[in-house]
Scaffold this motif. Sequence first.
Motif, PDB file in Angstrom:
ATOM      1  N   ARG A 171       0.763  -1.269   0.019  1.00 39.85           N
ATOM      2  CA  ARG A 171       0.046   0.083  -0.043  1.00 39.85           C
ATOM      3  C   ARG A 171       0.900   1.122   0.005  1.00 39.85           C
ATOM      4  O   ARG A 171       1.682   1.498   0.939  1.00 39.85           O
ATOM      5  CB  ARG A 171      -0.911  -0.049   1.339  1.00 39.85           C
ATOM      6  CG  ARG A 171      -1.805   1.240   1.260  1.00 39.85           C
ATOM      7  CD  ARG A 171      -2.991   1.070   0.328  1.00 39.85           C
ATOM      8  NE  ARG A 171      -4.112   2.202   0.608  1.00 39.85           N
ATOM      9  CZ  ARG A 171      -3.900   3.430   0.004  1.00 39.85           C
ATOM     10  NH1 ARG A 171      -2.921   3.935  -0.635  1.00 39.85           N
ATOM     11  NH2 ARG A 171      -4.855   4.052   0.399  1.00 39.85           N
ATOM     12  N   VAL A 172       0.936   2.086  -1.070  1.00 43.34           N
ATOM     13  CA  VAL A 172       1.936   3.068  -1.407  1.00 43.34           C
ATOM     14  C   VAL A 172       1.760   4.059  -0.354  1.00 43.34           C
ATOM     15  O   VAL A 172       0.561   4.796  -0.496  1.00 43.34           O
ATOM     16  CB  VAL A 172       2.057   3.168  -2.841  1.00 43.34           C
ATOM     17  CG1 VAL A 172       3.126   4.590  -3.118  1.00 43.34           C
ATOM     18  CG2 VAL A 172       2.310   2.191  -3.714  1.00 43.34           C
ATOM     19  N   LYS A 173       2.857   4.838  -0.103  1.00 43.73           N
ATOM     20  CA  LYS A 173       2.739   6.061   1.048  1.00 43.73           C
ATOM     21  C   LYS A 173       3.175   7.124   0.079  1.00 43.73           C
ATOM     22  O   LYS A 173       2.717   8.192  -0.025  1.00 43.73           O
ATOM     23  CB  LYS A 173       3.272   5.763   2.213  1.00 43.73           C
ATOM     24  CG  LYS A 173       2.687   4.842   2.978  1.00 43.73           C
ATOM     25  CD  LYS A 173       1.379   5.490   3.644  1.00 43.73           C
ATOM     26  CE  LYS A 173       1.047   4.738   4.822  1.00 43.73           C
ATOM     27  NZ  LYS A 173      -0.422   5.456   5.704  1.00 43.73           N
ATOM     28  N   ALA A 174       4.308   6.688  -0.717  1.00 39.46           N
ATOM     29  CA  ALA A 174       5.201   7.886  -1.702  1.00 39.46           C
ATOM     30  C   ALA A 174       5.807   7.167  -2.487  1.00 39.46           C
ATOM     31  O   ALA A 174       6.074   5.931  -2.654  1.00 39.46           O
ATOM     32  CB  ALA A 174       6.071   8.883  -0.450  1.00 39.46           C
ATOM     33  N   ALA A 175       5.926   7.886  -3.708  1.00 33.62           N
ATOM     34  CA  ALA A 175       6.622   7.352  -4.749  1.00 33.62           C
ATOM     35  C   ALA A 175       7.465   8.538  -5.472  1.00 33.62           C
ATOM     36  O   ALA A 175       7.242   9.514  -5.441  1.00 33.62           O
ATOM     37  CB  ALA A 175       5.674   6.808  -6.107  1.00 33.62           C
ATOM     38  N   ALA A 178       6.900  17.948  -2.459  1.00 32.52           N
ATOM     39  CA  ALA A 178       6.179  16.478  -2.630  1.00 32.52           C
ATOM     40  C   ALA A 178       4.777  17.049  -3.131  1.00 32.52           C
ATOM     41  O   ALA A 178       4.283  18.016  -2.830  1.00 32.52           O
ATOM     42  CB  ALA A 178       5.937  15.940  -1.033  1.00 32.52           C
ATOM     43  N   TYR A 179       4.417  16.370  -4.230  1.00 29.42           N
ATOM     44  CA  TYR A 179       3.213  16.684  -4.776  1.00 29.42           C
ATOM     45  C   TYR A 179       2.065  15.452  -4.498  1.00 29.42           C
ATOM     46  O   TYR A 179       2.397  14.508  -4.642  1.00 29.42           O
ATOM     47  CB  TYR A 179       3.246  16.862  -6.037  1.00 29.42           C
ATOM     48  CG  TYR A 179       4.010  17.845  -6.894  1.00 29.42           C
ATOM     49  CD1 TYR A 179       3.440  18.967  -7.098  1.00 29.42           C
ATOM     50  CD2 TYR A 179       5.477  17.703  -7.174  1.00 29.42           C
ATOM     51  CE1 TYR A 179       4.029  20.126  -7.849  1.00 29.42           C
ATOM     52  CE2 TYR A 179       5.865  18.967  -7.493  1.00 29.42           C
ATOM     53  CZ  TYR A 179       5.181  20.138  -7.807  1.00 29.42           C
ATOM     54  OH  TYR A 179       5.848  21.094  -8.466  1.00 29.42           O
ATOM     55  N   ASP A 221       2.073  18.265 -12.510  1.00 32.19           N
ATOM     56  CA  ASP A 221       2.599  19.363 -12.083  1.00 32.19           C
ATOM     57  C   ASP A 221       4.214  18.844 -11.600  1.00 32.19           C
ATOM     58  O   ASP A 221       5.270  19.332 -12.089  1.00 32.19           O
ATOM     59  CB  ASP A 221       2.089  20.111 -10.762  1.00 32.19           C
ATOM     60  CG  ASP A 221       0.925  20.690 -11.226  1.00 32.19           C
ATOM     61  OD1 ASP A 221       0.792  21.190 -12.403  1.00 32.19           O
ATOM     62  OD2 ASP A 221      -0.018  20.879 -10.257  1.00 32.19           O
ATOM     63  N   ALA A 222       4.288  17.582 -11.189  1.00 30.47           N
ATOM     64  CA  ALA A 222       5.610  17.176 -10.771  1.00 30.47           C
ATOM     65  C   ALA A 222       6.447  16.793 -11.997  1.00 30.47           C
ATOM     66  O   ALA A 222       7.483  17.325 -11.843  1.00 30.47           O
ATOM     67  CB  ALA A 222       5.500  15.752  -9.766  1.00 30.47           C
TER      68      ALA A 222
END
Length: 284
Positions: A20-24, A257-258, A265-266
């Motif tokens: 379960r992804v929190k950040a990439a 962080a986006y 936008d990133a």
Amino acid sequence: MLEVMELPTPEAGPGQVRVRVKAAGAQPYDTAVRAGWLPPGIGDELPRIPGNEFAGVVDQSDTIPIGTEVLGFTQLGGYAEYVVVGADQVAPKPAGLAWEIAGGLTAGVQTAEIALDTIGLKEGETLLIHGAAGSVGHAAVQIARRRGARVIGTGRPDNHDFLRELGAIPVEYGEGLRERLAPLGRIDAVVDGAGGQALDLSVELVADPARIVTLVDHGRAAQLGVMTTQGVRTAERLGRYARLVADGEFTFHVRRAYPLERAADAHREIETGHGRGKIVITVA
């Protein structure tokens, strides 16, 4: 084109983990995928989910306990609520490591170490890094310094104090770079994160073009006789650097962080080609 979509939740098979992804992490690799480039071994099926690094919580696996916090790598799929990878593609996330740093760590530190191994950097040598304040660049500065090398790093003036703190000698890039480098003596090897004229100058300055590795100008590498990164990412390496960052022995700077819905936008910011450190997508 980037678009948020609802897709079926992937299932982990034998020897795999679902996270379960929190950040990439977001990087030029991802913008190339968005533009139509296919990584080796990937078919042309759509939709194609960018993202080859991530951090999150294991929620399905036959090998790793459910609830384990991990960081890892893949070819595609990181910009999602769930990603499935092999159990050998994740490392434990240290408790003190922020999710944003964990999600963006892989590409920076693994690419940097692989690049330095490719050119065989030795203690006492002088290394020039083009784009030294970027994600890979600032990791390469620190790894090279840990190996006992002297490091010269090109960057914008507003990044020079940052580079000094990491142990590099900062030099402004652009017109007149040759003259600014001349007083600093012989350059033994180069990590090129800029390409173009910076790479051309590197070939003129370094005696053996095989001691130059380009991270960006792959199309001209063979013509110039320079190297591209040769190696594979490993969970061992990723876990090693995660522990160093968590223990305060290694710096990994996240610029911005986006949220997932602002991934476009990133990508726009990445494509400016400028900025200190890493851009990250937050998913949950």
